[in-house]
Design a protein around this motif. Structure first.
Motif, PDB file in Angstrom:
ATOM      1  N   MET A  13      28.232  19.829  40.072  1.00 47.12           N
ATOM      2  CA  MET A  13      27.327  19.066  39.180  1.00 47.12           C
ATOM      3  C   MET A  13      26.313  18.678  39.809  1.00 47.12           C
ATOM      4  N   LEU A  14      24.879  18.777  39.505  1.00 48.45           N
ATOM      5  CA  LEU A  14      23.492  18.840  39.520  1.00 48.45           C
ATOM      6  C   LEU A  14      23.857  17.328  39.606  1.00 48.45           C
ATOM      7  N   PRO A  15      22.695  16.952  40.883  1.00 44.86           N
ATOM      8  CA  PRO A  15      21.716  15.483  40.856  1.00 44.86           C
ATOM      9  C   PRO A  15      20.966  15.187  40.130  1.00 44.86           C
ATOM     10  N   LEU A  16      21.494  14.449  39.190  1.00 45.35           N
ATOM     11  CA  LEU A  16      20.746  13.953  38.103  1.00 45.35           C
ATOM     12  C   LEU A  16      20.961  12.116  38.510  1.00 45.35           C
ATOM     13  N   ARG A  17      19.001  11.354  37.110  1.00 41.11           N
ATOM     14  CA  ARG A  17      19.328  10.262  36.955  1.00 41.11           C
ATOM     15  C   ARG A  17      18.704   9.873  35.683  1.00 41.11           C
ATOM     16  N   CYS A  18      19.398   9.137  34.977  1.00 43.18           N
ATOM     17  CA  CYS A  18      18.848   8.983  33.909  1.00 43.18           C
ATOM     18  C   CYS A  18      17.691   7.958  34.113  1.00 43.18           C
ATOM     19  N   LEU A  19      16.554   7.554  32.558  1.00 48.90           N
ATOM     20  CA  LEU A  19      15.839   7.474  32.968  1.00 48.90           C
ATOM     21  C   LEU A  19      15.677   6.794  32.194  1.00 48.90           C
ATOM     22  N   PHE A  20      15.892   7.101  31.043  1.00 50.22           N
ATOM     23  CA  PHE A  20      16.031   6.441  29.365  1.00 50.22           C
ATOM     24  C   PHE A  20      17.161   6.891  28.684  1.00 50.22           C
ATOM     25  N   ALA A  21      18.245   6.145  28.195  1.00 48.41           N
ATOM     26  CA  ALA A  21      18.978   6.669  27.064  1.00 48.41           C
ATOM     27  C   ALA A  21      18.940   5.565  26.063  1.00 48.41           C
ATOM     28  N   PHE A  22      19.869   6.123  25.243  1.00 50.36           N
ATOM     29  CA  PHE A  22      19.794   5.707  23.772  1.00 50.36           C
ATOM     30  C   PHE A  22      20.934   6.612  22.579  1.00 50.36           C
ATOM     31  N   HIS A  23      22.357   5.884  23.032  1.00 47.60           N
ATOM     32  CA  HIS A  23      23.253   6.768  22.447  1.00 47.60           C
ATOM     33  C   HIS A  23      23.641   5.567  20.624  1.00 47.60           C
ATOM     34  N   GLY A  24      24.283   6.522  19.721  1.00 47.06           N
ATOM     35  CA  GLY A  24      24.753   5.754  18.693  1.00 47.06           C
ATOM     36  C   GLY A  24      25.032   7.045  17.807  1.00 47.06           C
ATOM     37  N   ALA A  25      25.621   6.121  16.798  1.00 47.21           N
ATOM     38  CA  ALA A  25      26.064   7.481  15.329  1.00 47.21           C
ATOM     39  C   ALA A  25      25.399   8.748  15.225  1.00 47.21           C
ATOM     40  N   ALA A  26      23.229   8.823  15.197  1.00 49.50           N
ATOM     41  CA  ALA A  26      23.257  10.015  15.058  1.00 49.50           C
ATOM     42  C   ALA A  26      23.097  10.752  16.331  1.00 49.50           C
ATOM     43  N   GLY A  27      23.492   9.992  17.143  1.00 48.22           N
ATOM     44  CA  GLY A  27      23.400  11.580  18.195  1.00 48.22           C
ATOM     45  C   GLY A  27      22.692  10.368  19.536  1.00 48.22           C
ATOM     46  N   SER A  28      22.793  11.269  20.858  1.00 44.84           N
ATOM     47  CA  SER A  28      22.100  10.817  21.966  1.00 44.84           C
ATOM     48  C   SER A  28      20.991  10.922  22.157  1.00 44.84           C
ATOM     49  N   LEU A  29      19.921  10.312  22.845  1.00 44.82           N
ATOM     50  CA  LEU A  29      18.471  10.961  22.965  1.00 44.82           C
ATOM     51  C   LEU A  29      18.575  10.204  24.658  1.00 44.82           C
ATOM     52  N   LEU A  30      18.147  11.457  25.985  1.00 37.95           N
ATOM     53  CA  LEU A  30      18.063  10.971  27.049  1.00 37.95           C
ATOM     54  C   LEU A  30      17.098  11.274  27.518  1.00 37.95           C
ATOM     55  N   GLU A  31      15.807  10.146  28.635  1.00 40.33           N
ATOM     56  CA  GLU A  31      15.024  11.215  29.384  1.00 40.33           C
ATOM     57  C   GLU A  31      15.689  10.837  31.239  1.00 40.33           C
ATOM     58  N   ILE A  32      15.925  12.572  31.666  1.00 38.54           N
ATOM     59  CA  ILE A  32      16.548  12.893  33.369  1.00 38.54           C
ATOM     60  C   ILE A  32      15.433  13.190  34.237  1.00 38.54           C
ATOM     61  N   LYS A  33      15.463  13.142  35.072  1.00 40.48           N
ATOM     62  CA  LYS A  33      14.984  13.364  36.680  1.00 40.48           C
ATOM     63  C   LYS A  33      15.890  14.214  37.388  1.00 40.48           C
ATOM     64  N   ARG A  34      15.798  15.322  36.942  1.00 37.96           N
ATOM     65  CA  ARG A  34      16.040  16.613  38.400  1.00 37.96           C
ATOM     66  C   ARG A  34      15.874  15.757  39.569  1.00 37.96           C
ATOM     67  N   LEU A  35      17.043  15.764  40.418  1.00 35.47           N
ATOM     68  CA  LEU A  35      16.560  14.472  41.924  1.00 35.47           C
ATOM     69  C   LEU A  35      16.587  16.499  43.272  1.00 35.47           C
ATOM     70  N   ASP A  36      17.244  17.702  42.366  1.00 34.26           N
ATOM     71  CA  ASP A  36      17.243  18.423  43.298  1.00 34.26           C
ATOM     72  C   ASP A  36      15.948  19.511  43.519  1.00 34.26           C
ATOM     73  N   GLN A  37      14.356  18.953  43.025  1.00 37.70           N
ATOM     74  CA  GLN A  37      13.751  19.696  43.238  1.00 37.70           C
ATOM     75  C   GLN A  37      12.270  19.496  44.258  1.00 37.70           C
ATOM     76  N   PRO A  38      12.067  20.173  44.163  1.00 38.57           N
ATOM     77  CA  PRO A  38      11.139  20.278  46.131  1.00 38.57           C
ATOM     78  C   PRO A  38      10.600  19.494  44.838  1.00 38.57           C
ATOM     79  N   ALA A  39      10.277  18.573  46.403  1.00 34.41           N
ATOM     80  CA  ALA A  39       8.711  17.927  46.333  1.00 34.41           C
ATOM     81  C   ALA A  39       7.365  18.451  45.861  1.00 34.41           C
ATOM     82  N   GLY A  40       6.773  17.687  44.688  1.00 33.65           N
ATOM     83  CA  GLY A  40       5.318  18.924  44.853  1.00 33.65           C
ATOM     84  C   GLY A  40       5.795  19.765  43.237  1.00 33.65           C
ATOM     85  N   SER A  41       6.920  19.823  42.028  1.00 33.98           N
ATOM     86  CA  SER A  41       7.878  20.597  41.599  1.00 33.98           C
ATOM     87  C   SER A  41       6.545  20.236  40.388  1.00 33.98           C
ATOM     88  N   PRO A  42       6.179  21.048  39.499  1.00 36.30           N
ATOM     89  CA  PRO A  42       5.904  20.546  37.885  1.00 36.30           C
ATOM     90  C   PRO A  42       6.979  19.007  37.166  1.00 36.30           C
TER      91      PRO A  42
END
Length: 108
Positions: free
Chosen positions: A1-30
């Protein structure tokens, strides 16, 4: 499993919305390789990446995507997409790290 951090999360009957940050990307990645806004409609079993266009933090949190717009605070989000408008309470969907990791790996 990739190392991820959830920054914002919303979940309900309509679906799920997440903002995630990948922690496996090198410094300076776009930013578009590090940060992802992901939407999963309740009727769907796959994630859709929302293409970030612009953001605003004052007077309230706002994000504009190629697919629509998002307004949110610590308690709920209002997501407007071509398919309609969804109001979601704050909260993470069960099992999101494995689901998102699998989706990201499939995109590579």
């Amino acid at each position: 499993m990739l190392p991820l951090r959830c920054l914002f999360a919303f979940h309900g009957a309509a679906g799920s919305l997440l903002e995630i940050k990948r922690l496996d990307q090198p410094a300076g990645s776009p930013p578009d390789q590090v940060y992802y806004w992901l939407w999963q409609a309740a009727a769907s079993h796959g994630w859709q990446r929302l293409d970030f266009v612009a953001m605003q933090t004052e007077p309230a949190q706002y994000r504009r995507f190629a697919q629509g717009e998002l307004w949110f605070d610590a308690h709920h989000a209002r997501l407007q997409l071509a398919g309609g408008e969804h109001t979601l309470p704050a909260g993470e969907p069960d099992g999101w790290p494995a689901s998102v990791s699998a989706w990201l790996l499939a995109q590579a």
